[in-house]
Design a protein around this motif. Structure first.
Motif, PDB file in Angstrom:
ATOM      1  N   TYR A   1      32.499 -36.289  14.228  1.00  0.00           N
ATOM      2  CA  TYR A   1      31.402 -36.691  13.351  1.00  0.00           C
ATOM      3  C   TYR A   1      31.166 -36.118  11.956  1.00  0.00           C
ATOM      4  O   TYR A   1      30.295 -36.779  11.169  1.00  0.00           O
TER       5      TYR A   1
ATOM      6  N   SER B   1      31.695 -31.694  17.329  1.00  0.00           N
ATOM      7  CA  SER B   1      31.629 -33.082  17.816  1.00  0.00           C
ATOM      8  C   SER B   1      31.631 -33.178  19.306  1.00  0.00           C
ATOM      9  O   SER B   1      30.485 -33.729  19.979  1.00  0.00           O
TER      10      SER B   1
ATOM     11  N   ILE C   1      28.293 -31.541  20.846  1.00  0.00           N
ATOM     12  CA  ILE C   1      27.298 -32.702  20.885  1.00  0.00           C
ATOM     13  C   ILE C   1      27.355 -33.743  21.829  1.00  0.00           C
ATOM     14  O   ILE C   1      26.374 -34.118  22.505  1.00  0.00           O
ATOM     15  N   ASP C   2      28.475 -34.197  22.103  1.00  0.00           N
ATOM     16  CA  ASP C   2      28.749 -35.302  23.273  1.00  0.00           C
ATOM     17  C   ASP C   2      28.165 -34.638  24.646  1.00  0.00           C
ATOM     18  O   ASP C   2      27.610 -35.261  25.420  1.00  0.00           O
TER      19      ASP C   2
ATOM     20  N   THR D   1      24.332 -34.099  24.883  1.00  0.00           N
ATOM     21  CA  THR D   1      23.484 -35.173  24.776  1.00  0.00           C
ATOM     22  C   THR D   1      23.961 -36.211  26.024  1.00  0.00           C
ATOM     23  O   THR D   1      23.293 -36.903  26.499  1.00  0.00           O
TER      24      THR D   1
ATOM     25  N   ASP E   1      21.279 -38.453  12.046  1.00  0.00           N
ATOM     26  CA  ASP E   1      21.087 -37.015  12.640  1.00  0.00           C
ATOM     27  C   ASP E   1      22.415 -36.521  13.397  1.00  0.00           C
ATOM     28  O   ASP E   1      22.447 -35.264  12.974  1.00  0.00           O
ATOM     29  N   ILE E   2      23.049 -37.236  14.153  1.00  0.00           N
ATOM     30  CA  ILE E   2      24.260 -36.523  14.882  1.00  0.00           C
ATOM     31  C   ILE E   2      25.336 -36.248  13.775  1.00  0.00           C
ATOM     32  O   ILE E   2      25.901 -35.061  13.814  1.00  0.00           O
TER      33      ILE E   2
ATOM     34  N   ALA F   1      23.968 -32.782  12.038  1.00  0.00           N
ATOM     35  CA  ALA F   1      23.908 -31.779  13.409  1.00  0.00           C
ATOM     36  C   ALA F   1      25.529 -31.285  13.267  1.00  0.00           C
ATOM     37  O   ALA F   1      25.641 -30.051  13.629  1.00  0.00           O
TER      38      ALA F   1
ATOM     39  N   TRP G   1      19.638 -28.397  17.211  1.00  0.00           N
ATOM     40  CA  TRP G   1      18.831 -28.856  18.593  1.00  0.00           C
ATOM     41  C   TRP G   1      17.730 -29.786  18.153  1.00  0.00           C
ATOM     42  O   TRP G   1      17.857 -30.937  18.792  1.00  0.00           O
TER      43      TRP G   1
ATOM     44  N   ILE H   1      19.778 -33.279  17.601  1.00  0.00           N
ATOM     45  CA  ILE H   1      20.336 -33.805  18.607  1.00  0.00           C
ATOM     46  C   ILE H   1      19.247 -34.281  19.813  1.00  0.00           C
ATOM     47  O   ILE H   1      19.761 -35.207  20.649  1.00  0.00           O
TER      48      ILE H   1
ATOM     49  N   TYR I   1      18.411 -37.802  21.224  1.00  0.00           N
ATOM     50  CA  TYR I   1      19.792 -38.618  21.812  1.00  0.00           C
ATOM     51  C   TYR I   1      19.910 -38.158  23.081  1.00  0.00           C
ATOM     52  O   TYR I   1      21.180 -38.766  23.453  1.00  0.00           O
TER      53      TYR I   1
END
Length: 197
Positions: free
Chosen positions: A5, A36, A39-40, A43, A145-146, A149, A186, A189, A192
C-alpha cells in the motif's frame, strides 16, 4: 513483493534517502510488505483488487441478513463489476442468478467495495445451496487512510532495527519503551475493520 500500500519511492522520501540509493531497498521492501499484510490481517480485508475475476464459493449459513425488501447475502469485498457472475447450487449443479442488486448502493462510485448481494423480495435458497461468485475481489482503489497507515507502519518497522528490545532513546526525550500499537495507525485503519472481526 506485490500489492503493498506504499511504494518504495514514498518510503525512501519519508527517510530523505536518495532515489538511486539501493543499499537499504531489501529492508525497506520487507517493511512495506509487513506493514501492508498487517493491515490486511487487522482489518479482515485487503485493499488491492484482483487483476482478473476469481471464483469463490460461499456457505449461506451466517451470511444472509433478512431485510424488509429481501435477503442480503454478505460477500467478501468486490471491487469491480467486470466479470461478475453469481450462481446458486451445489456440487456440479449451478444456476445463474441475475435478479439481484449490489449493496451498498453506489459503493463503487464512492470508492468502496460491494459487500452484499440483495435478492429483492426473494431468498437465496435453502441451507444445502451454496453461492458461487466470480468477481474481482478487493477494493476498487487503496483508500488514502490505508495508504497513510501503511507509510507510518512501514517507517516504524524499518526503524525497529535500531531498537531491538523495544526501547528507543533520544537526547530530547531520553529512553522510553515503544508502544505495542501506533495510535495513529490504529486511528486510520479502525473504520475499515470488518464488524465482529
Amino acid at each position: 513483493m506485490a500489492n503493498e500500500y506504499v511504494t518504495l519511492a514514498e518510503l525512501k522520501r519519508a527517510f530523505n534517502m536518495e532515489a538511486d540509493d539501493t543499499s537499504r531497498d531489501e529492508d525497506l521492501d520487507r517493511a512495506r510488505a509487513s506493514a501492508s499484510r498487517s493491515i490486511d490481517k487487522t482489518t479482515g480485508r485487503r485493499f488491492w483488487l484482483d487483476p482478473l475475476p476469481v471464483q469463490r464459493t460461499f456457505n449461506p449459513r451466517g451470511r444472509v441478513a433478512r431485510e424488509a425488501d429481501g435477503d442480503l447475502f454478505l460477500v467478501d469485498d468486490i471491487g469491480s463489476l467486470t466479470g461478475l457472475i453469481v450462481e446458486t447450487g451445489s456440487g456440479s449443479s449451478w444456476s445463474a442468478v441475475t435478479d439481484y442488486e449490489t449493496s451498498p448502493d453506489n459503493a463503487l462510485t464512492e470508492g468502496k467495495p460491494i459487500t452484499g448481494l440483495l435478492r429483492v423480495l426473494g431468498t437465496w435458497g435453502g441451507t444445502t445451496s451454496r453461492l458461487r461468485v466470480t468477481a474481482q475481489f478487493g477494493w476498487p482503489a487503496v483508500p488514502d487512510d490505508i495508504h497513510e497507515a501503511a507509510l507510518i507502519q512501514a517507517s516504524r518497522l524499518f526503524k525497529r532495527k535500531d531498537s531491538p528490545e523495544g526501547i528507543i532513546g533520544s537526547a530530547e526525550w531520553g529512553v522510553r519503551n515503544l508502544s505495542r500499537r501506533d495510535p495513529d495507525v490504529w486511528a486510520l485503519i479502525e473504520p475499515y475493520i470488518i464488524p465482529g472481526f
